[in-house]
Every structure is written in structure tokens, then in C-alpha cells.
Scaffold this motif. Sequence first.
Motif, PDB file in Angstrom:
ATOM      1  N   SER A  72     -22.301  59.647 122.588  1.00 15.19           N
ATOM      2  CA  SER A  72     -21.835  58.358 123.132  1.00 15.19           C
ATOM      3  C   SER A  72     -22.624  57.220 122.493  1.00 15.19           C
ATOM      4  CB  SER A  72     -22.036  58.295 124.647  1.00 15.19           C
ATOM      5  OG  SER A  72     -21.682  59.495 125.257  1.00 15.19           O
ATOM      6  N   PRO A  73     -22.248  56.864 121.249  1.00 17.70           N
ATOM      7  CA  PRO A  73     -23.067  55.912 120.480  1.00 17.70           C
ATOM      8  C   PRO A  73     -23.315  54.576 121.196  1.00 17.70           C
ATOM      9  CG  PRO A  73     -21.231  56.754 119.173  1.00 17.70           C
ATOM     10  CD  PRO A  73     -21.089  57.335 120.522  1.00 17.70           C
ATOM     11  N   ALA A  74     -22.304  54.070 121.918  1.00 16.47           N
ATOM     12  CA  ALA A  74     -22.503  52.764 122.554  1.00 16.47           C
ATOM     13  C   ALA A  74     -23.574  52.857 123.647  1.00 16.47           C
ATOM     14  CB  ALA A  74     -21.186  52.263 123.151  1.00 16.47           C
ATOM     15  N   LEU A  75     -23.465  53.906 124.462  1.00 18.07           N
ATOM     16  CA  LEU A  75     -24.475  54.101 125.512  1.00 18.07           C
ATOM     17  C   LEU A  75     -25.840  54.377 124.909  1.00 18.07           C
ATOM     18  CD1 LEU A  75     -22.413  56.219 128.069  1.00 18.07           C
ATOM     19  CD2 LEU A  75     -23.523  54.030 128.553  1.00 18.07           C
ATOM     20  N   LYS A  76     -25.820  55.093 123.802  1.00 18.30           N
ATOM     21  CA  LYS A  76     -27.093  55.400 123.142  1.00 18.30           C
ATOM     22  C   LYS A  76     -27.770  54.107 122.685  1.00 18.30           C
ATOM     23  CE  LYS A  76     -28.478  57.097 118.783  1.00 18.30           C
ATOM     24  NZ  LYS A  76     -28.097  57.872 117.613  1.00 18.30           N
ATOM     25  N   ASP A  77     -27.011  53.241 122.029  1.00 16.85           N
ATOM     26  CA  ASP A  77     -27.588  51.978 121.551  1.00 16.85           C
ATOM     27  C   ASP A  77     -28.137  51.161 122.720  1.00 16.85           C
ATOM     28  OD1 ASP A  77     -26.949  52.731 119.050  1.00 16.85           O
ATOM     29  OD2 ASP A  77     -25.184  51.413 118.841  1.00 16.85           O
ATOM     30  N   GLU A  78     -27.348  51.133 123.795  1.00 18.49           N
ATOM     31  CA  GLU A  78     -27.767  50.368 124.966  1.00 18.49           C
ATOM     32  C   GLU A  78     -29.073  50.927 125.552  1.00 18.49           C
ATOM     33  OE1 GLU A  78     -24.331  49.386 127.664  1.00 18.49           O
ATOM     34  OE2 GLU A  78     -25.796  50.021 129.181  1.00 18.49           O
ATOM     35  N   ALA A  79     -29.122  52.259 125.672  1.00 22.51           N
ATOM     36  CA  ALA A  79     -30.320  52.881 126.249  1.00 22.51           C
ATOM     37  C   ALA A  79     -31.540  52.633 125.360  1.00 22.51           C
ATOM     38  CB  ALA A  79     -30.095  54.379 126.447  1.00 22.51           C
ATOM     39  N   VAL A  80     -31.355  52.808 124.068  1.00 25.47           N
ATOM     40  CA  VAL A  80     -32.494  52.632 123.151  1.00 25.47           C
ATOM     41  C   VAL A  80     -32.976  51.172 123.183  1.00 25.47           C
ATOM     42  CG1 VAL A  80     -33.192  52.667 120.715  1.00 25.47           C
ATOM     43  CG2 VAL A  80     -31.908  54.591 121.675  1.00 25.47           C
ATOM     44  N   ALA A  81     -32.027  50.240 123.247  1.00 24.78           N
ATOM     45  CA  ALA A  81     -32.423  48.829 123.317  1.00 24.78           C
ATOM     46  C   ALA A  81     -33.226  48.567 124.593  1.00 24.78           C
ATOM     47  CB  ALA A  81     -31.188  47.934 123.273  1.00 24.78           C
ATOM     48  N   GLU A  82     -32.776  49.157 125.689  1.00 21.06           N
ATOM     49  CA  GLU A  82     -33.466  48.957 126.971  1.00 21.06           C
ATOM     50  C   GLU A  82     -34.867  49.600 126.938  1.00 21.06           C
ATOM     51  OE1 GLU A  82     -32.803  46.988 129.265  1.00 21.06           O
ATOM     52  OE2 GLU A  82     -34.067  47.699 130.913  1.00 21.06           O
ATOM     53  N   ILE A  83     -34.946  50.786 126.370  1.00 18.71           N
ATOM     54  CA  ILE A  83     -36.263  51.449 126.246  1.00 18.71           C
ATOM     55  C   ILE A  83     -37.202  50.563 125.423  1.00 18.71           C
ATOM     56  CG2 ILE A  83     -37.474  53.419 125.180  1.00 18.71           C
ATOM     57  CD1 ILE A  83     -34.850  55.046 125.840  1.00 18.71           C
ATOM     58  N   ASN A  84     -36.688  50.045 124.336  1.00 20.00           N
ATOM     59  CA  ASN A  84     -37.537  49.185 123.493  1.00 20.00           C
ATOM     60  C   ASN A  84     -37.950  47.910 124.217  1.00 20.00           C
ATOM     61  OD1 ASN A  84     -38.034  50.649 121.110  1.00 20.00           O
ATOM     62  ND2 ASN A  84     -35.905  50.334 120.467  1.00 20.00           N
ATOM     63  N   ARG A  85     -37.031  47.376 125.002  1.00 16.07           N
ATOM     64  CA  ARG A  85     -37.365  46.163 125.745  1.00 16.07           C
ATOM     65  C   ARG A  85     -38.497  46.447 126.744  1.00 16.07           C
ATOM     66  NH1 ARG A  85     -36.703  43.608 130.193  1.00 16.07           N
ATOM     67  NH2 ARG A  85     -35.747  45.433 131.169  1.00 16.07           N
ATOM     68  N   ILE A  86     -38.367  47.572 127.469  1.00 13.78           N
ATOM     69  CA  ILE A  86     -39.415  47.938 128.439  1.00 13.78           C
ATOM     70  C   ILE A  86     -40.747  48.169 127.718  1.00 13.78           C
ATOM     71  CG2 ILE A  86     -40.155  49.714 130.106  1.00 13.78           C
ATOM     72  CD1 ILE A  86     -37.124  50.164 130.727  1.00 13.78           C
ATOM     73  N   CYS A  87     -40.671  48.888 126.592  1.00 14.57           N
ATOM     74  CA  CYS A  87     -41.910  49.208 125.861  1.00 14.57           C
ATOM     75  C   CYS A  87     -42.533  47.950 125.240  1.00 14.57           C
ATOM     76  CB  CYS A  87     -41.648  50.267 124.788  1.00 14.57           C
ATOM     77  SG  CYS A  87     -41.366  51.895 125.501  1.00 14.57           S
ATOM     78  N   ASP A  88     -41.707  47.040 124.745  1.00 10.95           N
ATOM     79  CA  ASP A  88     -42.253  45.800 124.160  1.00 10.95           C
ATOM     80  C   ASP A  88     -43.027  45.003 125.202  1.00 10.95           C
ATOM     81  OD1 ASP A  88     -41.096  46.478 121.799  1.00 10.95           O
ATOM     82  OD2 ASP A  88     -39.393  45.073 121.958  1.00 10.95           O
ATOM     83  N   LYS A  89     -42.417  44.915 126.388  1.00  8.45           N
ATOM     84  CA  LYS A  89     -43.051  44.161 127.459  1.00  8.45           C
ATOM     85  C   LYS A  89     -44.382  44.810 127.857  1.00  8.45           C
ATOM     86  CE  LYS A  89     -41.399  42.272 131.738  1.00  8.45           C
ATOM     87  NZ  LYS A  89     -40.416  42.475 132.801  1.00  8.45           N
TER      88      LYS A  89
END
Length: 455
Positions: free
Chosen positions: A80-97
Motif C-alpha cells: 500500500s504505497p500511499a499508506l506507506k509514504d504517509e506512515a514513513v512521513a509521520e515517523i520522520n516527523r515524530i523522530c525529527d521533533k
Amino acid sequence: MKFGGTSVANFEAITRAVFIVGGRLNQKPVVVVSALSKVTDLLYRMSDAAASQNREEASKLMDELRNRHVNLASELLEQSPALKDEAVAEINRICDKLESLVNAVCAVGELSDRNKAIIISNGELLSSTVICHTMNAKGIRTNFIDARQMMVTSNSYLKGEPVESEILKRVPEVISKAYEGMDAVITQGFIGSNLAGEQTVLGRGGSDYSASLIGMAIDAEKIEIWTDVDGVRSADPRKVENTKYLEKISFEEAAEMAHFGAKVLHPLTIEPAVKKNIPIYVLNSTNPSGKGTAILRSELIEDGVKSVSFKENIKVINIFSMKMINTSGFLRRVFEIFSENRVSVDLISTSEANISVTVDSSEKIDKTVAELSEFAEVLVDDDKSQVSVIGKNIVKLNGMLKRTFAPLKKCNVYMISQGASFVNISFVVDREELTEVVKDLHHHLFEQPEEMETF
Ligand code: ASP
Ligand code: MG
């Protein structure tokens, strides 16, 4: 349905957990997840590294955290590429913060409890993000709930105590709104916020507690605690052979077992469930068709010994004073000191001039001991262990004390406590004797009951 760290540790575990949830959609599950196995430990190490300005270590841990979640999401969401991109973006956002906070802490070399709570809360935020996306990818329309909107606690950042009135108000509101048009909702265990909206956590292992608070607030039909063992056993199988699996135990038995050593449930989990009489099931996510252990109200449970539990490492504090003889108010004075220093006492026994109490080895007692020493002689004994025989109404069973102490022929017993509840007989032995004591005791109580009757 609460899934612990090992039940969401990796690709296989999350796939299994999502499958289990998928089988229960008709029961409208509220899914509560822990951080992936070992992640909270990692976050504690990260906060220590930051506090000691060990940038190298902190950033190594940061990479480990990010990679583990990004890789896992990519694996789980491959189809599910769209969900994958969304999840990875969210993980990166949490980790960046998180990374900016960790960098800031590194720069000043000082870590407040408030910032520590923010750091260690990220495990649950990350795991729930990955699992929520996976559920959606598997066709379970799942809404993500940030537990901080509803799990309101006291101001203690690292050991927040639930503010029940707020939880009772907010949890049903938030959950029913999030459920609209959905098949399931998911939220984080362990984390919450105080009334001012600042991050707090419930203390180590607190996800079980979150689940049962949520269950209480929504009047759940049942609370399921999914772990990696088949349920509650009669003793810790790492120490004792031939332990028995327990099909059902009472709330009181479970509470005593959790407080006195059994590692299956967070000790505070039982209380909210009892308030609304909601059964708790301890289930094995690697064996989902197993029956697990049901924790039910006492009337549904038979009398008798259920468990030999222990706390391996405790301290005994002996408080001796001649002034205690024939006076009143002495106990109050002693326990006020424990209370003011927030030291939690487990067992107590007293005689005319002596009070013995046990505390967990992790309790910091220097100040308490100093204050007590101002008016009493105080002796602290380390390297002791506490053993508890637990079961409904055991105190009323014929010859129970004989049965409990008969196998302990050779060893010293320093303290005995019985009577506070009908479900628990506890005593203290030297730590080096513990393994043999619990083995012998379990053997006699569970494997040779007839022989015991003839004592
Ligand atoms: N992740 C938290 C901990 O490891 C809470 C939990 O798993 O229950 O302590
Ligand atoms: Mg746990």
C-alpha cells in the motif's frame, strides 16, 4: 484490546496482532498499544545520553529508533504505497521533533522530568502510527486517537496518577467521536497529559493500566491484555518447574499476584476493572486460540491456593523504640515519615517495641531512615526476598500455615504477614534461599497436596 511490546515487536507480531483485531470487529475494539519491544528502554537510554551530553550515543540511538520504525512500516505497508509514504512521513516527523529536543538537552546537559516524559512517550506514538496504518492497509478502517487528549493525569510527569473524573468524561467522548464511520480505533498505552496539557506518562509498564482505565471509562464488556505467555501461572516458570496454568482467578488474587511479584500485569490494572466489574483476559498473541486466564469477580472463583509469588529483591526496615511501649501515636509518626518521603511499604508486622516493614529495593530510603533515626533505632536489611502464597480464602483453609511453613525447615523466616487479606500469606527470607524456598513451596502446595493434608 491491549497489545504489549512483544506482541507488536516486529513484522510477524504486528501482522498477528492486526489479524486478531480483525477477528473482533463486531465487538467494536479499542486497540491500545505499547511501544515496540525494547523501545522504551532505548528512549530511557537516549534521555540519559542527552542529559550527560553524550551526543554520539544519543544520535546512535536516534538512528536506531528511526530505522527500526521506518523499516518496519516499509515492510508492513509494502502493498500500500500511499499508506506507506504517509506512515514513513509521520515517523520522520515524530523522530525529527524528538531529535531537536534531544539535541537541545545535549546542549544544556540538563534533563527535567518534564522533558524526559516527552522523550519516553515517543515509543507509543511511533508504534501506534505504524500499527494504525497497517490496520488500514489490511482493510480495517481505523482511526488514530492521541491518548493525550483523554488520558488525564496528575502533574507527576514520569508517574502520572490518573485523574478519574476527567478520564471518565473525556474517554467516551473522544472514542465515540473517533469511531464514527470506522471499524476500529487505536490509541497509545502509557502516555497521557496533565490538566495543563503537558506530556506525562503513567510509569513503567503502564500500558496495561491505560487499557483498563479506558475499559472502565467506556464500560467495556471486557479488557483483553495480549502478551507473549499463555496466561497467568502458579509461579514464575523461570524459577519453578511444573507450574500450573490458571484458567481463572479473582480480581483480588490477581491484584495480590501483580503486587507481589508476578510480572504478567501492571499492579494497578485491576482497580479500574473492579470498579465496573469488567472481566480481564490475559491472552497469548502467539497462540490466539488459547483460552488465556480470565480475571473475574471473586464469587466466580474457587477457594484455594493459586500462586506462589515472590519479590526477589526487597529491603526490610526494622524500627525499634522503647518509647513505643504503652503509647499511642507512634505508628502514625512512623508512617507519616514514609508517606512524606513517598516510600511505598509492602508488608508490615509489629510487636510491642518493634515495627518491621518491607519496601521494594528500588525505593530510595536514606532520608526516611535518617528521619526515623531521630527517635528510633533503625536497622535496614538488604538482600532479602519476599514470598507470598496467594489464593482465595486460604487464610480460612485448615492447616494452611502449617502447609506453608512445613517445607521451609532449614531457612530463617524474618517476617510474617497474614490477615490483612484472606488471600495472602507472606514472609521474608534471605535472598540466597529464595529459589529453593519457592521451588519447595510450590512443589508441596501444588504437586503433593495429599501428602500435605497429613501434616
Ligand atoms: N512502553 C512502556 C514501558 O515499557 C509501557 C508499557 O509497555 O506498558 O514501560
Ligand atoms: Mg508490559
